[in-house]
Motif scaffolding. Sequence first.
Motif, short mmCIF file in Angstrom:
data_model
loop_
_atom_site.label_atom_id
_atom_site.label_comp_id
_atom_site.label_asym_id
_atom_site.label_seq_id
_atom_site.Cartn_x
_atom_site.Cartn_y
_atom_site.Cartn_z
N LYS A 91 0.82 -1.22 0.00
CA LYS A 91 0.00 0.00 0.00
C LYS A 91 0.85 1.26 0.00
CE LYS A 91 -4.27 -1.87 1.74
NZ LYS A 91 -5.24 -2.01 2.81
N VAL A 92 2.13 1.12 -0.31
CA VAL A 92 3.00 2.31 -0.31
C VAL A 92 3.72 2.51 -1.64
CG1 VAL A 92 3.33 2.27 2.20
CG2 VAL A 92 4.96 1.06 0.74
N PHE B 114 -4.63 -3.08 -6.49
CA PHE B 114 -5.05 -1.71 -6.20
C PHE B 114 -3.96 -0.68 -6.56
CE2 PHE B 114 -7.44 -4.40 -3.22
CZ PHE B 114 -8.71 -4.13 -3.71
N ALA B 115 -4.37 0.57 -6.62
CA ALA B 115 -3.51 1.63 -7.16
C ALA B 115 -2.24 1.88 -6.34
CB ALA B 115 -4.31 2.92 -7.28
N ASP B 116 -2.24 1.52 -5.05
CA ASP B 116 -1.03 1.74 -4.25
C ASP B 116 -0.18 0.47 -4.12
OD1 ASP B 116 -2.99 0.54 -2.79
OD2 ASP B 116 -3.06 2.04 -1.20
N GLY B 117 -0.54 -0.57 -4.91
CA GLY B 117 0.18 -1.83 -4.82
C GLY B 117 1.39 -1.91 -5.73
N GLY C 267 -4.71 -11.49 -10.83
CA GLY C 267 -5.25 -10.19 -11.22
C GLY C 267 -4.24 -9.35 -11.97
N TYR C 268 -4.76 -8.45 -12.78
CA TYR C 268 -3.92 -7.53 -13.55
C TYR C 268 -4.59 -6.17 -13.53
CZ TYR C 268 -1.84 -5.25 -17.62
OH TYR C 268 -1.22 -4.35 -18.45
N ALA C 269 -3.77 -5.12 -13.41
CA ALA C 269 -4.30 -3.75 -13.43
C ALA C 269 -4.24 -3.20 -14.85
CB ALA C 269 -3.48 -2.87 -12.48
#
Length: 326
Positions: free
Chosen positions: A109-110, A192-195, A155-157
Amino acid sequence: MKDALRIRSVGAESGTRAQGFITIGEMPSGPMQFPVVIINGAADGPVLCLTSGVHATEYAPIDAVMRIAQSLDAATLRGAVIAVPVVNMRMFESRTGFVSPLDGLNLNKVAPGRADGSFSEILAQVLLDEVIGQAAYHIDLHAGDLGEMLLPFAGYALTGKRELDERGEALARLYSPKLISLATSDGKIPPFADGICYAATRRGVVSIFAESGGNGTLEEADVRVHVDGVTNVMRYLGMIDGTPSTVGPRVMGRERQVVRATRAGLLRLRVKIGDELVAGQEVAEVCNVFGEVVETVRSSGAGIAGLVWAHKVVNTGDPVVRYWIV
Ligand SMILES: [Zn+2]
């Protein structure tokens, strides 16, 4: 001869392997570091990075990366594999779930981290810039954390760049035995976006997030999902011999919902991971300390049980099951 591959003090010439520790700081007891294995194949091919132990009580993925790193032969490998079997060593040695005992932060998350930040932020930055950044493809292997029983998925972003996204989706389909998740930037499903994976995809690395195992266990079937997934991806990329295979249909997870208890007491579960839930279905029963049933917990909708919490006692608001809407 192809080029040598090097991460700080650990370098492998073409056709050889190397392993060692990368130091990113220090603790009173000594250097703060993580292990890396580089298997640099003799023949040309892509660079694949494997990371596990971002959450270091997720043992099935850690064991899978250890086994894969040991089994690959640099003489026959096409391309190279950079493997980090335990990213977060302080969590690993202290058996701490979710967050680093050094700064209380969740490494996933950072991202993208920062060189002038705290331990987890420095680690994220080094991992992305110097390790994952050397690869064209990356897999971040995870499981349910302590207390979480989890249905495997990959999963894939999505980035909006078609060429990358097609390869990312292909990798997720090849990895997962059933469920896949393609995340958009609004962030309702992982990654997620902070991963770490999300940050890697923004740098042009085809990076997937893969989960199997959980609840602090190390079960052969869970390790097997990871080993088979990586093997399948490596075949698809032409790095090792064999034909990639997908058995059975893939199911696309679109959203997730958590079902919680409103009362407190002993929890008698009625579902397990992978169960197909219908709206209103009983998922658990709660009885108070006198043994009286005080709540029948019911599913808020239809979906596949993707995470069942292992706790047997609940307080008001505690999660019971999280299901995927597919
Ligand atoms: Zn994890």
